[in-house]
Design a protein around this motif. Structure first.
Motif, PDB file in Angstrom:
ATOM      1  N   ILE A   8       0.841  -1.196   0.000  1.00 39.57           N
ATOM      2  CA  ILE A   8       0.000   0.000   0.000  1.00 39.57           C
ATOM      3  C   ILE A   8       0.879   1.250   0.000  1.00 39.57           C
ATOM      4  O   ILE A   8       1.833   1.350   0.765  1.00 39.57           O
ATOM      5  CB  ILE A   8      -0.919   0.018   1.233  1.00 39.57           C
ATOM      6  N   LYS A   9       0.531   2.180  -0.865  1.00 41.43           N
ATOM      7  CA  LYS A   9       1.191   3.481  -0.855  1.00 41.43           C
ATOM      8  C   LYS A   9       0.324   4.441  -0.062  1.00 41.43           C
ATOM      9  O   LYS A   9      -0.779   4.769  -0.481  1.00 41.43           O
ATOM     10  CB  LYS A   9       1.384   3.993  -2.281  1.00 41.43           C
ATOM     11  N   PRO A  10       0.786   4.884   1.098  1.00 36.87           N
ATOM     12  CA  PRO A  10      -0.052   5.769   1.912  1.00 36.87           C
ATOM     13  C   PRO A  10      -0.189   7.152   1.296  1.00 36.87           C
ATOM     14  O   PRO A  10       0.747   7.671   0.676  1.00 36.87           O
ATOM     15  CB  PRO A  10       0.701   5.840   3.248  1.00 36.87           C
ATOM     16  N   PHE A  11      -1.380   7.739   1.455  1.00 38.90           N
ATOM     17  CA  PHE A  11      -1.644   9.096   1.004  1.00 38.90           C
ATOM     18  C   PHE A  11      -2.113   9.932   2.192  1.00 38.90           C
ATOM     19  O   PHE A  11      -2.814   9.425   3.074  1.00 38.90           O
ATOM     20  CB  PHE A  11      -2.713   9.119  -0.089  1.00 38.90           C
ATOM     21  N   SER A  12      -1.732  11.193   2.184  1.00 35.82           N
ATOM     22  CA  SER A  12      -2.126  12.117   3.245  1.00 35.82           C
ATOM     23  C   SER A  12      -3.159  13.108   2.728  1.00 35.82           C
ATOM     24  O   SER A  12      -3.059  13.585   1.597  1.00 35.82           O
ATOM     25  CB  SER A  12      -0.905  12.873   3.786  1.00 35.82           C
ATOM     26  N   PHE A  13      -4.149  13.403   3.581  1.00 38.59           N
ATOM     27  CA  PHE A  13      -5.246  14.286   3.215  1.00 38.59           C
ATOM     28  C   PHE A  13      -5.543  15.239   4.368  1.00 38.59           C
ATOM     29  O   PHE A  13      -5.075  15.052   5.487  1.00 38.59           O
ATOM     30  CB  PHE A  13      -6.516  13.494   2.899  1.00 38.59           C
ATOM     31  N   ILE A  14      -6.362  16.242   4.064  1.00 41.15           N
ATOM     32  CA  ILE A  14      -6.863  17.164   5.073  1.00 41.15           C
ATOM     33  C   ILE A  14      -8.261  16.721   5.488  1.00 41.15           C
ATOM     34  O   ILE A  14      -9.117  16.470   4.639  1.00 41.15           O
ATOM     35  CB  ILE A  14      -6.902  18.601   4.524  1.00 41.15           C
ATOM     36  N   LEU A  15      -8.489  16.623   6.795  1.00 36.82           N
ATOM     37  CA  LEU A  15      -9.826  16.369   7.333  1.00 36.82           C
ATOM     38  C   LEU A  15     -10.231  17.592   8.131  1.00 36.82           C
ATOM     39  O   LEU A  15      -9.601  17.935   9.132  1.00 36.82           O
ATOM     40  CB  LEU A  15      -9.832  15.120   8.213  1.00 36.82           C
ATOM     41  N   GLY A  16     -11.286  18.263   7.673  1.00 39.12           N
ATOM     42  CA  GLY A  16     -11.717  19.490   8.320  1.00 39.12           C
ATOM     43  C   GLY A  16     -12.665  19.243   9.479  1.00 39.12           C
ATOM     44  O   GLY A  16     -13.244  18.161   9.624  1.00 39.12           O
ATOM     45  N   LEU A  17     -12.815  20.254  10.317  1.00 36.99           N
ATOM     46  CA  LEU A  17     -13.760  20.187  11.433  1.00 36.99           C
ATOM     47  C   LEU A  17     -15.175  19.985  10.884  1.00 36.99           C
ATOM     48  O   LEU A  17     -15.556  20.581   9.875  1.00 36.99           O
ATOM     49  CB  LEU A  17     -13.672  21.477  12.241  1.00 36.99           C
ATOM     50  N   ASP A  18     -15.932  19.126  11.550  1.00 35.44           N
ATOM     51  CA  ASP A  18     -17.294  18.763  11.131  1.00 35.44           C
ATOM     52  C   ASP A  18     -17.318  17.997   9.813  1.00 35.44           C
ATOM     53  O   ASP A  18     -18.334  17.965   9.119  1.00 35.44           O
ATOM     54  CB  ASP A  18     -18.203  19.989  11.022  1.00 35.44           C
ATOM     55  N   GLN A  19     -16.197  17.350   9.484  1.00 31.79           N
ATOM     56  CA  GLN A  19     -16.134  16.497   8.307  1.00 31.79           C
ATOM     57  C   GLN A  19     -15.961  15.034   8.706  1.00 31.79           C
ATOM     58  O   GLN A  19     -15.510  14.724   9.820  1.00 31.79           O
ATOM     59  CB  GLN A  19     -14.989  16.896   7.382  1.00 31.79           C
ATOM     60  N   SER A  20     -16.300  14.152   7.756  1.00 31.80           N
ATOM     61  CA  SER A  20     -16.151  12.716   7.934  1.00 31.80           C
ATOM     62  C   SER A  20     -15.172  12.163   6.905  1.00 31.80           C
ATOM     63  O   SER A  20     -15.174  12.586   5.745  1.00 31.80           O
ATOM     64  CB  SER A  20     -17.490  11.988   7.762  1.00 31.80           C
ATOM     65  N   LEU A  21     -14.361  11.236   7.351  1.00 32.32           N
ATOM     66  CA  LEU A  21     -13.560  10.395   6.470  1.00 32.32           C
ATOM     67  C   LEU A  21     -14.210   9.022   6.469  1.00 32.32           C
ATOM     68  O   LEU A  21     -14.378   8.399   7.526  1.00 32.32           O
ATOM     69  CB  LEU A  21     -12.119  10.308   6.975  1.00 32.32           C
ATOM     70  N   MET A  22     -14.585   8.518   5.289  1.00 33.10           N
ATOM     71  CA  MET A  22     -15.301   7.254   5.187  1.00 33.10           C
ATOM     72  C   MET A  22     -14.495   6.272   4.350  1.00 33.10           C
ATOM     73  O   MET A  22     -14.016   6.601   3.258  1.00 33.10           O
ATOM     74  CB  MET A  22     -16.686   7.464   4.578  1.00 33.10           C
ATOM     75  N   LEU A  23     -14.342   5.050   4.863  1.00 33.54           N
ATOM     76  CA  LEU A  23     -13.726   3.954   4.124  1.00 33.54           C
ATOM     77  C   LEU A  23     -14.846   3.001   3.710  1.00 33.54           C
ATOM     78  O   LEU A  23     -15.129   2.008   4.376  1.00 33.54           O
ATOM     79  CB  LEU A  23     -12.683   3.245   4.985  1.00 33.54           C
ATOM     80  N   GLY A  24     -15.504   3.337   2.614  1.00 36.65           N
ATOM     81  CA  GLY A  24     -16.687   2.592   2.213  1.00 36.65           C
ATOM     82  C   GLY A  24     -17.714   2.591   3.330  1.00 36.65           C
ATOM     83  O   GLY A  24     -17.880   3.573   4.049  1.00 36.65           O
ATOM     84  N   GLY A  25     -18.398   1.462   3.489  1.00 34.92           N
ATOM     85  CA  GLY A  25     -19.314   1.302   4.608  1.00 34.92           C
ATOM     86  C   GLY A  25     -18.680   0.598   5.776  1.00 34.92           C
ATOM     87  O   GLY A  25     -19.371   0.163   6.704  1.00 34.92           O
ATOM     88  N   LEU A  26     -17.321   0.499   5.768  1.00 35.79           N
ATOM     89  CA  LEU A  26     -16.617  -0.299   6.774  1.00 35.79           C
ATOM     90  C   LEU A  26     -16.017   0.530   7.898  1.00 35.79           C
ATOM     91  O   LEU A  26     -15.727  -0.010   8.969  1.00 35.79           O
ATOM     92  CB  LEU A  26     -15.506  -1.117   6.112  1.00 35.79           C
ATOM     93  N   GLY A  27     -15.800   1.807   7.660  1.00 28.44           N
ATOM     94  CA  GLY A  27     -15.185   2.620   8.696  1.00 28.44           C
ATOM     95  C   GLY A  27     -15.424   4.096   8.452  1.00 28.44           C
ATOM     96  O   GLY A  27     -15.570   4.530   7.301  1.00 28.44           O
ATOM     97  N   ARG A  28     -15.464   4.856   9.537  1.00 34.63           N
ATOM     98  CA  ARG A  28     -15.737   6.289   9.433  1.00 34.63           C
ATOM     99  C   ARG A  28     -15.123   7.002  10.626  1.00 34.63           C
ATOM    100  O   ARG A  28     -15.202   6.540  11.756  1.00 34.63           O
ATOM    101  CB  ARG A  28     -17.244   6.521   9.385  1.00 34.63           C
ATOM    102  N   ILE A  29     -14.477   8.143  10.350  1.00 39.58           N
ATOM    103  CA  ILE A  29     -13.915   8.991  11.400  1.00 39.58           C
ATOM    104  C   ILE A  29     -14.504  10.391  11.236  1.00 39.58           C
ATOM    105  O   ILE A  29     -14.394  10.994  10.165  1.00 39.58           O
ATOM    106  CB  ILE A  29     -12.380   9.066  11.318  1.00 39.58           C
ATOM    107  N   ASP A  30     -15.139  10.899  12.288  1.00 36.79           N
ATOM    108  CA  ASP A  30     -15.685  12.262  12.301  1.00 36.79           C
ATOM    109  C   ASP A  30     -14.810  13.142  13.198  1.00 36.79           C
ATOM    110  O   ASP A  30     -14.501  12.753  14.334  1.00 36.79           O
ATOM    111  CB  ASP A  30     -17.109  12.280  12.858  1.00 36.79           C
ATOM    112  N   LEU A  31     -14.417  14.296  12.697  1.00 38.03           N
ATOM    113  CA  LEU A  31     -13.732  15.288  13.527  1.00 38.03           C
ATOM    114  C   LEU A  31     -14.804  16.213  14.091  1.00 38.03           C
ATOM    115  O   LEU A  31     -15.348  17.064  13.382  1.00 38.03           O
ATOM    116  CB  LEU A  31     -12.708  16.068  12.701  1.00 38.03           C
TER     117      LEU A  31
END
Length: 289
Positions: free
Chosen positions: A135-158
């Motif tokens: 896997i080649k890791p990628f870095s992104f910005i996650l803003g306040l009140d945003q969600s990062l979703m990995l399909g329907g398998l995982g989710r992180i809310d700031l």
């Protein structure tokens, strides 16, 4: 409690043959005359492929290749291979000694865990989720009140903290970023049987309706300790992890997964992989706010 008699730890890649010879040498040193060897572990961690790597070291090993697959449960019962087939790997080049001629290396069925997210996936979904190459890791910005979703398998809310944090993703599943309210809507539509951008799961409306509902797995508050080094990893068992980077006094995240299982927070495994984050990378999916 159960006491594990762990003698040594080896990091290996059966696919790349990294560390396999060192593991074989250690097994040869520790194994007593006449002892069998058993490959035991979680489903889909590569036990069968490790045996194939040991056979590749050996003479004529390809004729005795065991079945390996990305599908958990491929190994249905004990499968024994005579140790004499592992010449140069587990026995001397001159051949097995008399006390080892009735000894075997056994491949065993994987141990399933209700805390592993991939236990809920179909064969088609496993092809999307399970890593088959580096896997080649990628870095992104996650803003306040945003969600990062990995399909329907995982989710992180700031949900609290700075206006943005940085996340480095180690997963075969393409990330999707959106507002928290929009993420809630996507989950509800998926649960109603409507196809969405969230994959896995895949299939018809019945499959989507019956897919385990995302539930809150944990809330976590933490301090960001460095601008470019990860502070924590959020782990989704079986599908990868997300490292969180940034320098900030406090942040609060909510993490969701099917049935709220298979999630934990740990110190960063690879804290220095952070790259310059971009909200517009091609491997990122973003829904309009």
């Amino acid at each position: 409690g159960l006491e594990l008699n762990i003698q040594a730890i080896h990091l290996v890649s059966a696919l790349k043959n990294l560390g396999v010879r060192e593991l074989a040498a250690d097994l040869t040193t520790r194994r007593r005359p006449g002892q069998n060897i058993y490959m035991v572990g979680r489903a889909n961690v590569g036990k069968s492929e490790l045996i194939n790597a040991l056979l590749r070291i050996s003479i004529g090993g390809s004729a005795h290749k065991v079945l390996a697959s990305h599908i958990p449960g491929t190994t249905m019962g004990l499968s024994g291979i005579p140790l004499r087939r592992f010449v140069k790997a587990l026995v001397p080049s001159s051949g097995a000694q008399s006390h080892d001629r009735q000894s075997y290396l056994y491949d065993t069925p994987g141990v399933f865990s209700n805390k592993s997210i991939i236990s809920y996936l179909t064969n088609e979904e496993l092809k999307l989720a399970v890593c088959r190459k580096r896997i080649k890791p990628f870095s992104f910005i996650l803003g306040l009140d945003q969600s990062l979703m990995l399909g329907g398998l995982g989710r992180i809310d700031l949900v609290e903290g700075p206006s943005r944090i940085f996340v480095t993703i180690y997963s075969n599943i393409r990330p999707h970023f959106t507002r928290i309210k929009r993420a809630d809507d996507l989950v509800e539509r998926m649960q109603a049987g409507e196809k969405t951008i969230l994959q896995p799961p895949v299939g018809d409306a019945e499959r989507l309706k019956w897919f385990p509902r995302q539930e809150l797995a944990l809330e976590h508050e933490f301090e960001g300790l460095h601008k470019q080094h990860a502070t924590i990893d959020v782990v989704f068992a079986g599908i990868g992890w997300v490292a969180i980077n940034g320098l900030f006094p406090r942040a609060k995240i909510r993490v969701f997964s099917p049935f709220g299982t298979g999630v934990c927070v740990r110190p960063p495994m690879m804290p220095f992989e952070f790259k310059q984050a971009s909200p517009h990378m091609s491997s990122q999916r973003k829904t309009p706010s």
